[in-house]
Design a protein around this motif. Structure first.
Motif, PDB file in Angstrom:
ATOM      1  N   GLU A  61     -75.737 -21.164 -40.379  1.00 46.32           N
ATOM      2  CA  GLU A  61     -74.394 -21.932 -40.209  1.00 46.32           C
ATOM      3  C   GLU A  61     -74.258 -22.874 -41.621  1.00 46.32           C
ATOM      4  O   GLU A  61     -72.892 -22.612 -42.103  1.00 46.32           O
ATOM      5  CB  GLU A  61     -74.532 -23.178 -38.945  1.00 46.32           C
ATOM      6  CG  GLU A  61     -73.295 -23.727 -38.800  1.00 46.32           C
ATOM      7  CD  GLU A  61     -73.339 -24.625 -37.490  1.00 46.32           C
ATOM      8  OE1 GLU A  61     -72.371 -25.462 -37.698  1.00 46.32           O
ATOM      9  OE2 GLU A  61     -74.184 -24.516 -36.659  1.00 46.32           O
TER      10      GLU A  61
ATOM     11  N   PRO B  71     -80.671 -20.860 -36.930  1.00 40.05           N
ATOM     12  CA  PRO B  71     -79.319 -21.143 -36.985  1.00 40.05           C
ATOM     13  C   PRO B  71     -78.929 -22.272 -37.624  1.00 40.05           C
ATOM     14  O   PRO B  71     -77.509 -22.090 -38.235  1.00 40.05           O
ATOM     15  CB  PRO B  71     -79.237 -21.537 -35.225  1.00 40.05           C
ATOM     16  CG  PRO B  71     -80.400 -20.938 -34.635  1.00 40.05           C
ATOM     17  CD  PRO B  71     -81.581 -20.901 -35.795  1.00 40.05           C
ATOM     18  N   GLU B  72     -79.379 -23.412 -38.070  1.00 35.91           N
ATOM     19  CA  GLU B  72     -78.569 -24.463 -38.584  1.00 35.91           C
ATOM     20  C   GLU B  72     -78.572 -24.320 -40.122  1.00 35.91           C
ATOM     21  O   GLU B  72     -77.666 -24.264 -40.903  1.00 35.91           O
ATOM     22  CB  GLU B  72     -79.274 -25.762 -38.618  1.00 35.91           C
ATOM     23  CG  GLU B  72     -80.846 -25.792 -39.016  1.00 35.91           C
ATOM     24  CD  GLU B  72     -81.641 -26.922 -38.535  1.00 35.91           C
ATOM     25  OE1 GLU B  72     -81.021 -28.029 -39.265  1.00 35.91           O
ATOM     26  OE2 GLU B  72     -82.769 -27.022 -38.159  1.00 35.91           O
TER      27      GLU B  72
END
Length: 182
Positions: free
Chosen positions: A109, A105-106
């Motif tokens: 993103e 996710p990071e």
């Protein structure tokens, strides 16, 4: 002491994986001058270390672009300057292009944010006449991404200097997407 060993591991990761993308964490620990247990205290496994490297790499790209474009006279010029500063970072970061991290996710993103910022710059450059308004923004963004990778590849292979590769990438964008604008 922990912060220093973590920084050494990050730098060793860039050095080792740039030279050999299939290197092991033991190779990284050796380069960093730390034991494997110390490395694993900071990074549970390869994916954790690669995620950290990807986040550092993206921040380095953002910082380089921001510094290079702060005085740009236009969005079009800022995009050209961006190519000039990111191509020399290839020797440090190119291995990450082949590391599947889009499920983290990071990383996703941060990467999505970079693409959105590029799209915004392209839209602004279109308004300035820097790109043909009939060419979809998504196409131009993908062209920039692809040409960046191509430039990194020719630099890695010794077929061009970073400056030459950036100029060729920009020339290709001008020829194909700017509708004759120079």
């Amino acid at each position: 002491m922990l912060k220093k060993s973590k920084a050494k591991i990050i730098e060793a990761g860039f050095t080792v994986f740039s030279a050999n993308p299939t290197a092991t964490l033991a190779d990284v620990a050796k380069e960093a001058g730390v034991g494997r247990a110390t490395l694993h205290r900071h990074y549970a496994g390869r994916e954790d270390l690669m995620t950290a490297l990807a986040m550092v790499a993206m921040q380095e790209l953002d910082d380089a672009i921001e510094a290079a474009t702060k005085d740009a006279s236009s969005y079009t010029e800022a995009l050209r300057l961006s190519l000039e500063v990111i191509i020399p970072l290839a020797d440090r970061q190119m291995f990450l292009a082949n590391e599947p991290l889009d499920h983290v996710p990071e990383v996703l993103e941060a990467y999505t944010q970079q693409l959105e910022e590029t799209a915004e710059a392209v839209e602004a450059a279109k308004e300035e006449g820097g790109f043909d308004v009939d060419v979809p923004t998504a196409w131009i963004v993908q062209a920039i991404e692809t040409l960046t990778y191509a430039a990194w590849t020719v630099v890695r292979d010794g077929d061009a200097t970073p400056e030459e590769a950036a100029a060729l990438a920009w020339r290709t964008l001008q020829s194909g997407l700017m509708g004759g604008a120079k």
